[in-house]
Design a protein around this motif. Sequence first.
Motif, PDB file in Angstrom:
ATOM      1  N   GLU A   1       3.941  11.971   9.194  1.00 18.85           N
ATOM      2  CA  GLU A   1       2.864  11.321   9.827  1.00 18.85           C
ATOM      3  C   GLU A   1       2.739   9.888   9.583  1.00 18.85           C
ATOM      4  N   LEU A   2       2.950   9.619   8.261  1.00 21.74           N
ATOM      5  CA  LEU A   2       2.777   8.133   7.694  1.00 21.74           C
ATOM      6  C   LEU A   2       4.100   7.258   8.415  1.00 21.74           C
ATOM      7  N   VAL A   3       5.216   7.877   8.623  1.00 19.66           N
ATOM      8  CA  VAL A   3       6.393   7.290   9.152  1.00 19.66           C
ATOM      9  C   VAL A   3       5.908   6.886  10.591  1.00 19.66           C
TER      10      VAL A   3
ATOM     11  N   SER B   1       4.609   1.317  -0.072  1.00 13.90           N
ATOM     12  CA  SER B   1       5.240   1.811  -1.405  1.00 13.90           C
ATOM     13  C   SER B   1       5.766   3.299  -1.007  1.00 13.90           C
ATOM     14  N   LEU B   2       6.934   3.309  -0.724  1.00  9.85           N
ATOM     15  CA  LEU B   2       7.286   4.842  -0.385  1.00  9.85           C
ATOM     16  C   LEU B   2       7.828   5.575  -1.395  1.00  9.85           C
TER      17      LEU B   2
ATOM     18  N   THR C   1       0.974  -1.337  -0.172  1.00  6.29           N
ATOM     19  CA  THR C   1       0.010  -0.036  -0.029  1.00  6.29           C
ATOM     20  C   THR C   1       0.828   1.362   0.037  1.00  6.29           C
ATOM     21  N   VAL C   2       0.425   2.502  -0.656  1.00  2.00           N
ATOM     22  CA  VAL C   2       0.998   3.326  -0.343  1.00  2.00           C
ATOM     23  C   VAL C   2       0.844   4.162   0.996  1.00  2.00           C
ATOM     24  N   GLY C   3      -0.091   3.854   1.621  1.00  2.00           N
ATOM     25  CA  GLY C   3      -0.505   4.241   2.996  1.00  2.00           C
ATOM     26  C   GLY C   3      -1.677   5.124   2.940  1.00  2.00           C
TER      27      GLY C   3
END
Length: 350
Positions: free
Chosen positions: A243-245, A220-221, A199-201
């Motif tokens: 925020e994702l990280v 998928s970063l 996922t891209v997140g």
Amino acid sequence: MKNKTKNILSLNFDQISHWLINRGEKEFRAKQLWPWLWAKRVKDFSLMTNLSKPLRKILAQNFCIKWPEVRDIKESKDGTVKFLLALEDEKLIETVLIPEKDHYTQCLSSQVGCSLACTFCSTGQMGFKRNMYSHEIAAQILVAQDYLQKKNSPKHLTNLVFMGMGEPLLNWKEVREALQIINHPLGLNFSRRKITLSTVGIKGVLQDFGQSKLALLAVSLHAPTQELREKIMPKAARWDLNELVSVLAEYPLARRERITIEYVLLGGVNDTPEHARQLVRLLSRVKCKINLIAYNPGPDSKYRAPEKKDILKFEQILWSKGMTAILRKSKGQDISAACGQLIVMSKLNS
């Protein structure tokens, strides 16, 4: 002529159980029927010999068993196999069998097309057509297993990756149900440790997926900074990278599990030593391993493949900082089956 009866594969285990009980059958009948559909891959109710003949007749009157239709198969010189499949409404998708040393991995699609339109991904050129249903997602596996059986392959399909067409977490309701079919001990019976969802997140949904414990996580970063991510994958970058990280740093993992970080190296775009150092800093709090993927240029691509020397420098910087990094070998490039190359250009998908 289109079959007007309902595809029984579209019912989950509980729905089949309720249907049978409502018709006076015993509860255990669902446990007898389910393996015929998903484990034994039988398409004819009359062959389900541990069911009574009257029940088989009733099932045939009310349901059909319909898999995605194989419209084309392309086989790569490296053993990769790409299937073009037609769904019940004639929409087309692709799924790929990837040969490993002693097994196969299947790359599954979860949407017809993709709405994210990442600038380096061919699937994004299709645009978004529709979400796939849970049984359509899971039935890709039936097609692949049937192909391997007919080929008398000594290697079996043991691993699954949701890395085909679409963003799985934008179709989480159906993907969740597909994973439950895939995990079911009387059905496809794949271990969650053999399934990876990429996922891209997606904010909120990523956390729900983590709590579900249905598969392993890959992210998928593809960029070490918010600014660069906005340029190469602008829709995915709507969730701020920092925020994702932070969410990934708190992501629930079993003792030996790690998140897989996918990083496509685009020549001259995100593959410099400084990008590598930025990636190390970004991921310092995340329990992860990094899959580096050399970009596979498609038709009319705006990017180029990275130079081998740049790949090695990037990889060595990650290693020197104690990061686990693996350069993933792309397979199936000669049949456009490698990472980011899946695309169906057809009037049927318009």
